[in-house]
Scaffold this active site. Structure first.
Site, PDB file in Angstrom:
ATOM      1  N   HIS A  30      18.927 -15.207  47.851  1.00 18.01           N
ATOM      2  CA  HIS A  30      17.044 -15.272  47.492  1.00 18.01           C
ATOM      3  C   HIS A  30      17.163 -15.005  49.047  1.00 18.01           C
ATOM      4  O   HIS A  30      16.129 -14.548  50.204  1.00 18.01           O
ATOM      5  CB  HIS A  30      16.895 -14.958  46.727  1.00 18.01           C
ATOM      6  CG  HIS A  30      14.903 -14.746  46.824  1.00 18.01           C
ATOM      7  ND1 HIS A  30      14.638 -13.911  46.449  1.00 18.01           N
ATOM      8  CD2 HIS A  30      13.770 -14.856  48.031  1.00 18.01           C
ATOM      9  CE1 HIS A  30      13.097 -13.735  46.634  1.00 18.01           C
ATOM     10  NE2 HIS A  30      12.747 -14.071  47.530  1.00 18.01           N
ATOM     11  N   GLU A  31      17.079 -16.555  49.094  1.00 19.11           N
ATOM     12  CA  GLU A  31      16.678 -16.933  50.713  1.00 19.11           C
ATOM     13  C   GLU A  31      17.117 -16.941  51.777  1.00 19.11           C
ATOM     14  O   GLU A  31      16.820 -15.789  53.043  1.00 19.11           O
ATOM     15  CB  GLU A  31      16.721 -18.406  50.752  1.00 19.11           C
ATOM     16  CG  GLU A  31      15.355 -19.925  49.581  1.00 19.11           C
ATOM     17  CD  GLU A  31      14.243 -18.229  49.797  1.00 19.11           C
ATOM     18  OE1 GLU A  31      13.209 -18.121  51.124  1.00 19.11           O
ATOM     19  OE2 GLU A  31      13.133 -18.006  48.675  1.00 19.11           O
ATOM     20  N   HIS A  39      15.664 -13.027  53.072  1.00 17.15           N
ATOM     21  CA  HIS A  39      14.579 -13.375  53.896  1.00 17.15           C
ATOM     22  C   HIS A  39      15.444 -13.845  55.680  1.00 17.15           C
ATOM     23  O   HIS A  39      14.756 -13.008  56.358  1.00 17.15           O
ATOM     24  CB  HIS A  39      13.845 -14.635  52.994  1.00 17.15           C
ATOM     25  CG  HIS A  39      12.489 -13.968  52.814  1.00 17.15           C
ATOM     26  ND1 HIS A  39      11.839 -12.649  52.589  1.00 17.15           N
ATOM     27  CD2 HIS A  39      12.928 -14.814  51.567  1.00 17.15           C
ATOM     28  CE1 HIS A  39      11.440 -12.777  51.558  1.00 17.15           C
ATOM     29  NE2 HIS A  39      11.359 -14.142  50.380  1.00 17.15           N
TER      30      HIS A  39
END
Length: 680
Positions: free
Chosen positions: A469-470, A473
């Site tokens: 997820h990160e 980003h």
């Protein structure tokens, strides 16, 4: 004081901040000097005699404040990931000063007149797509800051901004202090009963970090407390640990956040009214994809009803599992993870202890890199001799398909007392092309429990998903390809920013990825096909619980910011009453209770916007369908469109238009319901 390294030219590799030379006291001088320089630059732009042009006003604003941006990005990355008492004091002192600096800029009448004049003539200026978008964002930003208000109301807006900055800093520091000061020391075999080796190893490492050599410590980091709640057979200790975790920010004394919450909500409500909005939620959502509180509530309730129904079925299975072991108590919040692990083992023949040996941190990092390489043609080369703010931080140079430099990626993976909880992406430098090709320096910060010295760090599957997820980003920042800082990278609508991150999670669950990177940390043997099949088959196990704890937080966030008069708010009563109204199961708590809801109260970031994860999830579930329809999760044509319209585009375009350009149509909520197992 020696020469201030923050104000000098950085001759470090890749122009990284010279962390080894920076002392906390350097920041006070650096901020004072940089803010004064930025103020002079802004005043020159505002005071020009020449008529406003895009170049002498908007582009000039984009070029201003470089020193302040550099100092602030360094400082705030440190206060999040590796803070100290000295940095926290500076942060408290600095918050209202920076807020005043921002208000002085955004409420400057001459500056707003120039931007408004350009906005009025925008169709005759010959602007390209990026120029038009940047002008639009500036005009909107000044309006939403109160630039169009009368003089007394502008003054009040400035006061509100400064006070909110102070309150947000205090809220965040209070939560960090509650987290850092708590430790559950496991003294006896009874204390450690049921805990698997991987958790005991991490608990021993946490004890060493706290000068408790030879003991075992559970902390309030998710990667420590969640597996403790999952495996500990000591119900009394589970309750004790859960209570500490759940009560962060409401323990009385100096770190209690309840008065901060009341004042914050009252000031936000006043700000919204000054700007002509009935509530803060109406104000905040006006500049998002969702647009209105009604649209947000519609989305959340559409998911809430099937989620609660499933969660109640899950609770019945947990209670049955407890009874089968001779436990006749009701299921409480500190029991849920424990019995759900037993049910998962019974229903899917799968448990976390069996999975973790195949989820080594290093391999999951490489899986994230490999996925990016196959989708976007980038590669990652670890580099040494680059300054870092903590020895645990790793640095990778990101290269394009021809070997050209794209940017730097920093991975800061392990929990420590100096780091706030959670996981996030940030930037030491954002990409733009306004003054040459400025490449990004992006950091991912996690809070994984570190393995023993010389031993591998093992992750849960949720940890691995967090890393993906990160990193999604991170790619959004690294692959940005725009001209202006205003629209670089993740500078997009809050309910669009989670699309690249949540979409990226999908690749972790693909057999093509797991079969290559999920290998045993000791033997190197791949995860057995049967275990992989069980993992994927259990993808939606406990989904009712996961959806309820998140959605409850999002609904409470919305209702808090719809209050007319929050100044007399009783935080605990409000939380309980609202949860009662929506039928929150007693055995589930909100993912973030109000007193430690940092997304909402450590700044305005996700205030009235915690729903954004689900809004983006509608898009990410639908977007991954494009690859499924192509019958290739690395389909070149689809990946190229994803890069062009989402990952590299920053905020160049309206988010709805960007999504349609990628997908060919608007997203459909059915994909979300199917992804979470709530639809056939």
């Amino acid at each position: 004081m020696t020469a201030n390294p923050l104000l000098a030219d950085w001759d470090t590799p890749f122009k990284m901040p010279p962390f080894g030379s920076i002392e906390p006291d350097h920041f006070e001088e650096a901020f004072a000097v940089a803010m004064a320089e930025a103020r002079q630059e802004i005043d020159r732009i505002a005071g020009q005699q020449e008529p406003a042009t895009f170049e002498n006003t908007v582009a000039a604003l984009e070029r201003s404040g470089k020193a302040l941006t550099r100092v602030a990005s360094t400082f705030f990355n440190l206060t999040g990931a590796h803070t100290s008492a000295a940095l926290q004091k500076i942060e408290r002192d600095l918050a209202p000063k920076l807020a005043k600096h921002g208000s002085d800029t955004l409420l400057n009448p001459k500056l707003f007149d120039r931007i408004a004049a350009l906005w009025d003539r925008r169709d005759s200026l010959g602007l390209n797509e990026e120029d038009s978008r940047v002008l639009e964002r500036y005009h909107k930003m000044f309006q939403r800051a109160g630039a169009g208000l009368n003089v007394p109301d502008k003054a009040r807006m400035a006061e509100i901004s400064q006070r909110l900055a102070t309150l947000g800093t205090a809220f965040s520091q209070n939560v960090l202090k509650d987290e850092a000061e708590y430790q559950l020391v496991l003294e006896t075999e009874e204390d450690r009963a049921g805990l698997p080796d991987f958790l005991l190893t991490a608990a021993a490492e946490a004890a060493r970090d706290r000068d408790l050599e030879g003991k075992h410590v559970i902390t309030l980091s998710r990667s420590s407390i969640e597996p403790f709640l999952q495996f500990s057979t000591n119900r009394a200790l589970r309750e004790e640990a859960f209570s500490a975790w759940s009560s962060r920010g409401e323990n009385g004394g100096d770190t209690d956040n309840r008065e901060i919450i009341r004042e914050t909500l009252a000031l936000r409500a006043e700000k919204a009214r000054l700007l002509g909005f009935p509530t803060f939620a109406d104000f905040k959502l006006d500049d998002t994809m969702a647009k209105t509180p009604a649209n947000v509530r519609d989305l959340l309730t559409t998911v809430w009803e099937p989620a609660v129904a499933q969660a109640r079925e899950e609770e019945l299975r947990l209670a049955e599992m407890a009874r089968s072991g001779g436990e006749n108590h009701s299921i409480e919040a500190w029991d849920w993870r424990f019995y759900s692990e037993k049910v998962r083992k019974a229903e899917h023949d799968l448990d976390e202890a069996e999975l973790k040996p195949f989820l080594q941190l290093e391999n999951i990092i490489q899986a994230a890199f490999d996925t990016a390489s196959r989708l976007f043609g980038v590669s990652f080369r670890e580099v040494a001799d680059v300054p870092v703010y903590h020895p645990d931080v790793r640095v990778f140079e990101v290269l394009d398909s021809s070997g050209g430099h794209v940017g730097l990626f920093l991975g800061d993976y392990f929990a420590r007392p100096s780091k706030r909880s959670g996981a996030w992406m940030s930037a030491f430098r954002t990409q733009h092309k306004l003054d040459g090709d400025v490449t990004p320096i992006i950091v991912n910060v996690m809070n994984f429990s570190k393995g023993a010295p010389g031993e591998a760090t093992l992750l849960t599957f949720d940890d691995a998903r967090t890393l993906f997820h990160e990193f999604g980003h991170g790619l959004h920042g690294l692959l940005s390809n725009v001209t202006y800082p205003m629209i670089s990278g993740t500078s997009v609508a809050r309910d669009f920013v989670e699309l690249p991150s949540q979409l990226y999670e999908h690749w972790l669950s693909q057999p093509e990825v797991l079969s290559k990177f999920a290998v045993h940390y000791k033997t190197g043997a791949p995860m057995p096909a049967a275990l992989l099949d069980k993992l994927l088959a259990a993808a939606n196990f406990n989904q009712g619980f996961a959806t309820v704890e998140y959605t409850a937080s999002a609904l409470i966030d919305l209702e808090l910011h719809l209050l007319d008069n929050p100044s007399a708010l009783d935080v605990e009563d409000f939380e309980q009453n609202e949860l009662g109204k929506i039928g929150m199961p007693k055995a589930i708590t909100m993912r973030h209770r109000i007193p430690h809801f940092q997304h909402v109260f450590s700044g305005e970031g996700y205030s009235a916007g915690y729903y954004s994860y689900m809004w983006s999830e509608v898009m990410d579930a639908d977007a991954f369908g494009a690859f499924e329809e192509a019958q290739d999760i690395f389909d070149r044509s689809t990946a190229d469109k994803l890069l062009t319209h989402i990952y590299s585009a920053g905020g160049r375009q309206d988010p709805e238009a960007a999504y349609v350009d990628f997908r060919g149509r608007a997203p459909e909520i059915d994909a979300l319901l199917k992804k979470r197992g709530f639809a056939a």
